[in-house]
Design an enzyme around this catalytic site. Structure first.
Site, mmCIF file in Angstrom:
data_model
loop_
_atom_site.group_PDB
_atom_site.id
_atom_site.type_symbol
_atom_site.label_atom_id
_atom_site.label_comp_id
_atom_site.label_asym_id
_atom_site.label_seq_id
_atom_site.Cartn_x
_atom_site.Cartn_y
_atom_site.Cartn_z
ATOM 1 N N HIS A 187 43.948 34.498 47.099
ATOM 2 C CA HIS A 187 44.227 34.638 45.665
ATOM 3 C C HIS A 187 45.305 35.655 45.336
ATOM 4 C CE1 HIS A 187 40.749 32.282 44.143
ATOM 5 N NE2 HIS A 187 40.172 32.699 45.256
ATOM 6 N N LYS B 70 45.139 39.882 29.774
ATOM 7 C CA LYS B 70 44.913 39.823 31.226
ATOM 8 C C LYS B 70 44.791 41.251 31.711
ATOM 9 C CE LYS B 70 48.841 37.439 31.325
ATOM 10 N NZ LYS B 70 48.374 36.258 32.022
ATOM 11 N N ARG B 71 44.363 41.447 32.955
ATOM 12 C CA ARG B 71 44.334 42.796 33.512
ATOM 13 C C ARG B 71 45.702 43.449 33.351
ATOM 14 N NH1 ARG B 71 39.486 44.398 36.293
ATOM 15 N NH2 ARG B 71 40.700 46.250 36.838
ATOM 16 N N LYS C 253 52.313 41.957 36.062
ATOM 17 C CA LYS C 253 52.091 41.053 34.920
ATOM 18 C C LYS C 253 53.015 41.402 33.753
ATOM 19 C CE LYS C 253 47.221 40.285 36.201
ATOM 20 N NZ LYS C 253 47.002 38.826 36.332
ATOM 21 N N THR D 282 45.102 31.616 35.142
ATOM 22 C CA THR D 282 44.210 30.565 34.640
ATOM 23 C C THR D 282 44.128 30.628 33.114
ATOM 24 O OG1 THR D 282 42.432 32.068 35.277
ATOM 25 C CG2 THR D 282 42.763 30.124 36.645
ATOM 26 N N LYS E 292 44.037 27.734 29.855
ATOM 27 C CA LYS E 292 43.141 27.738 28.688
ATOM 28 C C LYS E 292 43.961 27.695 27.398
ATOM 29 C CE LYS E 292 40.141 30.487 31.607
ATOM 30 N NZ LYS E 292 39.873 31.877 32.052
HETATM 31 C C1 26V Z 1 40.975 42.379 44.922
HETATM 32 C C2 26V Z 1 40.313 43.524 45.234
HETATM 33 C C3 26V Z 1 40.882 44.391 46.245
HETATM 34 C C4 26V Z 1 39.921 45.363 46.784
HETATM 35 C C5 26V Z 1 38.925 45.935 45.854
HETATM 36 C C6 26V Z 1 38.324 45.004 44.894
HETATM 37 C C7 26V Z 1 39.122 43.815 44.573
HETATM 38 C C8 26V Z 1 38.644 42.950 43.630
HETATM 39 C C9 26V Z 1 39.318 41.810 43.326
HETATM 40 C C10 26V Z 1 40.486 41.530 43.963
HETATM 41 C C11 26V Z 1 41.079 40.237 43.635
HETATM 42 C C12 26V Z 1 42.474 40.241 43.252
HETATM 43 C C13 26V Z 1 42.924 38.850 43.352
HETATM 44 C C14 26V Z 1 42.826 38.064 42.076
HETATM 45 O O1 26V Z 1 42.036 38.266 41.178
HETATM 46 N N1 26V Z 1 43.668 37.115 42.037
HETATM 47 C C15 26V Z 1 43.826 36.251 40.907
HETATM 48 O O2 26V Z 1 43.135 35.044 41.210
HETATM 49 C C16 26V Z 1 43.234 34.110 40.150
HETATM 50 C C17 26V Z 1 42.377 32.925 40.529
HETATM 51 O O3 26V Z 1 42.893 32.284 41.631
HETATM 52 C C18 26V Z 1 44.679 33.730 39.926
HETATM 53 O O4 26V Z 1 44.747 32.854 38.843
HETATM 54 C C19 26V Z 1 45.516 34.972 39.628
HETATM 55 O O5 26V Z 1 46.869 34.637 39.545
HETATM 56 C C20 26V Z 1 45.306 35.997 40.714
HETATM 57 O O6 26V Z 1 45.942 37.222 40.379
#
Ligand code: 26V
Length: 826
Positions: A369, A560-561, A566, A668, A672
């Protein structure tokens, strides 16, 4: 399915008649109020009514839920297990009411009882068990799986505290805990009988998100499952989301350890329970956080034990594992499933390495992701050594065999071995979780075409060459039930009146409104639906956050975050340029615009927090200037959440998707917004590319460098050039740096100067700024001709079908899992 007229019919449909409290149509509700709360229904408050109503809905679905599980046990189909550290579920009441098909019947019941369901709904806290896109995707996926009648279970963690609640104090983000389980949650069912032991090679203590490992003292956690119903649209299939809570065995407290150490035993329990205390709110960096390591292992250990128990209970032989089980890893967070499944097959099933490896890789699949290097997980070998020595041994053996194979097949390319190794050497040796997931599975997918391509060609090209058949794309999707049918009742009704029922599960039907895009009468109805979504949102945000907004302005939305990539900063600078133009030419012919921001910053992401402060500061200045306030307003809405998105997205006119090309894996919310008739203002990144392909470039506003240009121009790029040569850019930045927005806190935006100028503007804001501003002017111009605007917006709705998560899940099912629907018989 025949429409249900009243709750009695409903009870009969679901076979609940005999447990009804009385013959009246609201029997279940009153029964819950009286029996659970022991209160006179007339005296009950909204929270009690919410609990009673939700519990009544659970009564309605309980037997069907049970039947779904029994069907799977009996049919023994190949089943999919979705492992995710995050499920950003939001509220469940409206979703369950909608998917059970009882929304219609409620109207009459409401009238009869004088109860407003819309008010009860507001009593439910969001289940905010996720950070953002990845967690919300998991929630959409399990809903689509149930709707498609796929045999599936979601596995996650039952955090006591979800994503923090964001307050804005003096313009700054302040994090508050989210104790969403403080009141009983009517949806969850504890299953203490299915608890799972989780042994660890050492004991530990916890301080501030870090654990201190005490070597040599092996210990054990217990995982207790809590099940939540996932109702498919139409209520035929009700799947399970199983969330694990960490605790210790009762025996541990008072049994063998009860040598008088009562306090020791109780504090051990508190310690164990701290493993699932809180969701990590940092989705941008990986850093240390050893308690997170325990969380990930805990999820994997509990879920795999549960999966294998089901598999064996159904009488399957080990050799059948890949024919009966598909395990999808949502990012690398559950990648310890690779050594854990190997451990089970080697140590519990006593299979040979070769046999175990074959079964294991054919069972597991991995979704990536993010390409951001700082978010790629790497865990110190030392942590494995102390806590999971057997898993480390297995990882080393996987790596030894893998590197051997590569060397045999590609003897000429010895140099690459250190790059592809599962172990990163250096001061501190680390396990590269993405490499482990790719090597240990049969499928690696990205989440949009461009993302999958960059993953293959730039991020892990060596692996794509070694295992070309493993790499594939599954463009994300979102559930149209939550994000259109529920969130936008007026537009949904217009669609139903126009194309008939059935579009909720067959979004291709939306194409039928395409020819009406030019039809003046249809445009008027579309604009009326947009207008009512706007007032709905405006009323809600007034009530919940005391923010006043004007629904007769263009709603320009970026939610968004908060992340540098972004580029909320790009939007903020553009707002300042727009403000300056209005100051210069107060009569400027632009439509009144409200620029809306919302999003959380990771608590330790300093610059993201400064960006929030900048936006709130700009808002304060811009909104109070009588020269501009009729034309331009800015608001930062606190505490972005699933629920806020459900109100705001239907009200949006413009969908801001302006990441630096090559950095947003998919996005995503862009999908929406499209479904709800907002027009994308975006870069050629993530799923924006596929959105503009579907809708046609003429029905979106695309701008900026492509990902290739970003890669190739980086060396030449000089933000100073833009600053020196573009007067509007310079003027806007000088206002930020010169404390125009921070007169009372001079210097607070220095970090923004540093990132944009001193440090070279890694995310290339200034490279895209001019074209972004020009595109914003095109947006403004189009909005002044409402029917022309409506035409494009209608095309967006009509052509959004591709972005239903049903399509995505069908692709996973055919191309990765080989799982077929397993309908529950009536
Ligand atoms: C990464 C980490 C890194 C370590 C600590 C905790 C933590 C928690 C979550 C993440 C995930 C980051 C990746 C993420 O959210 N990606 C997003 O995924 C979406 C669904 O596929 C996508 O639409 C977004 O573009 C993408 O940024």
């Amino acid at each position: 399915m025949k429409k249900i007229e009243n709750l009695t019919e409903l009870l009969n449909r679901y076979g609940c008649g005999p447990i009804a409290f009385s013959g009246t149509s609201d029997a279940l509700f009153e029964r819950r109020l009286v029996l659970d709360h022991v209160i006179d229904p007339k005296q009950s408050g909204p929270r009690e009514q919410f609990e009673a109503f939700a519990s009544a809905m659970r009564d309605v679905l309980a037997q069907r839920w049970l039947k779904t599980t029994q069907t799977y046990d009996a049919a023994n189909p190949k089943q999919v297990y979705y492992l995710s550290m995050e499920f950003l579920i939001g509220r469940s009441l409206t979703s369950n009411v909608t998917n059970l098909g009882v929304a219609q019947a409620l109207g009459e019941w409401e009238k009869a009882k004088g109860i407003k369901v819309a008010e009860l709904v507001e009593e439910e806290p969001d289940a905010g068990l996720g950070n953002g896109g990845l967690g919300r995707l998991a929630a959409c996926f399990i809903e689509s799986l149930a709707t498609l009648e796929m045999p599936a279970i979601g596995y996650g963690l039952r955090y006591d505290y979800g994503i923090f609640r964001q307050e804005i104090v003096n313009g700054y983000q302040v994090e508050q805990p989210d104790p969403w389980l403080n009141r009983p949650d009517p949806w969850e069912v504890a299953r203490p009988n299915d608890e799972i032991p989780v042994p660890l090679g050492a004991s530990f203590t916890v301080k501030g998100g870090e654990i201190a490992v005490h070597r040599g003292h092996a210990t054990q956690l217990i995982g207790v499952p809590f099940d939540r119903p996932i109702v498919g649209f139409g209520g035929k299939t009700i799947n399970t989301l199983r969330l694990w809570k960490a605790t210790t065995a009762a025996a541990f407290d008072f049994g063998e350890f009860s040598s008088g150490d009562f306090f020791g035993a109780v504090s051990d329990k508190t310690l164990a329970e701290s493993v699932t205390r809180v969701l990590y709110p940092d989705d941008s960096t990986q850093r240390g956080r050893s308690l997170r390591f325990l969380q990930e292992y805990f999820l994997v250990r509990c879920s795999l034990a549960d999966i294998i128990a089901r598999f064996r209970r159904r009488g399957n032989d080990w050799s059948m594992l890949p024919d009966k089980v598909a395990i999808q890893l949502n990012d690398t967070h559950p990648a310890m499933a690779v050594p854990e499944l190997m451990r089970i097959l080697l140590d519990e099933a006593n299979l040979s390495w070769e046999n175990a490896w074959d079964l294991s890789t054919r069972t597991l699949a991995y979704t990536n992701h993010t390409l951001l290097p700082e978010a790629l997980e790497k865990w110190p070998v030392e942590l494995f050594e102390a806590l999971l020595p057997r898993h480390l041994e297995i990882i080393f053996e996987i790596n030894r065999r893998f590197l051997n194979d590569v060397q045999l097949k590609h003897p000429e390319e010895r140099v690459r071995l250190s790059q592809i190794s599962l172990i990163e050497e250096g001061n501190e040796r680390k396990v590269r979780m993405a490499h482990l997931a790719i090597v240990g599975s049969h499928s690696t997918n990205g989440v949009a075409e461009i993302h999958s391509k960059l993953l293959r060609t730039k991020t892990v090209p060596e692996f794509a060459e070694l295992f070309p058949e493993r790499f594939n794309n599954k463009t994300n999707g979102v559930t149209p039930r939550r994000w259109l049918l529920q969130a936008n009742p007026n537009l949904a009704q217009l669609i139903t009146e126009t194309v008939g029922a059935g579009w909720e599960t067959n979004m291709a039907l939306l194409r039928k409104i395409d020819p009406l895009a030019k039809d003046a009468a249809f445009q008027a109805r579309f604009l009326a639906a947009k207008r009512s979504a706007k007032t709905r949102f405006v009323d809600w945000i007034k009530k919940t956050a005391d923010i006043s907004l004007d629904p007769d302005t263009l709603f320009d939305v970026q939610i968004k975050r908060i992340h540098e990539y972004k580029r909320q900063l790009l939007n903020a600078i553009q707002v300042i340029i727009c403000y300056n133009r209005l100051l210069e030419t107060p009569s400027l012919d632009v439509p009144p615009r409200t620029v809306l921001f919302a999003g959380k910053a990771a608590p330790a992401y300093h610059l993201a927090k400064v960006i929030i402060k900048l936006i709130t500061s700009i808002a304060r200045v811009v909104n109070s200037n009588p020269m501009t306030r009729n034309k331009l307003r800015v608001a930062f809405l606190p505490n972005y959440s699933c629920t806020l998105a459900e109100y705001l997205i239907p009200a949006a006119d413009v969908s801001e998707q302006i990441s630096t090309a090559g950095f947003e894996a998919s996005g995503t919310s862009n999908m929406k917004f499209m479904m709800n008739g907002a027009i994308t203002l975006g870069t050629r990144d993530g799923a924006n590319i596929e959105i503009s392909e579907e809708v046609g470039e003429e029905n979106a506003f695309m701008f900026g460098l492509t990902s290739d240009q970003v890669l190739n121009n980086r060396a030449l790029y000089n933000p100073h050039w833009h600053y020196e040569n573009e007067p509007e850019t310079k003027a806007a930045l000088d206002m930020i740096f010169g404390n125009y927005f921070s007169a009372d806190e001079p210097g607070i935006f220095e970090p923004i100067r540093e990132t944009l100028l001193t440090k070279g503007d890694y995310f290339m804001h200034l490279a895209d700024l001019t074209e972004y501003v020009a595109t914003q002017s095109k947006v403004a111009k189009l909005f002044q001709t409402q029917n022309a605007w409506a035409e494009k917006a209608i095309h967006n709705v009509a052509r959004s079908g591709k972005f239903s998560s049903d399509r995505t899940i069908e692709q996973y099912a055919h191309e990765i899992w080989d799982v077929k629907p397993c309908p529950v018989l009536p």
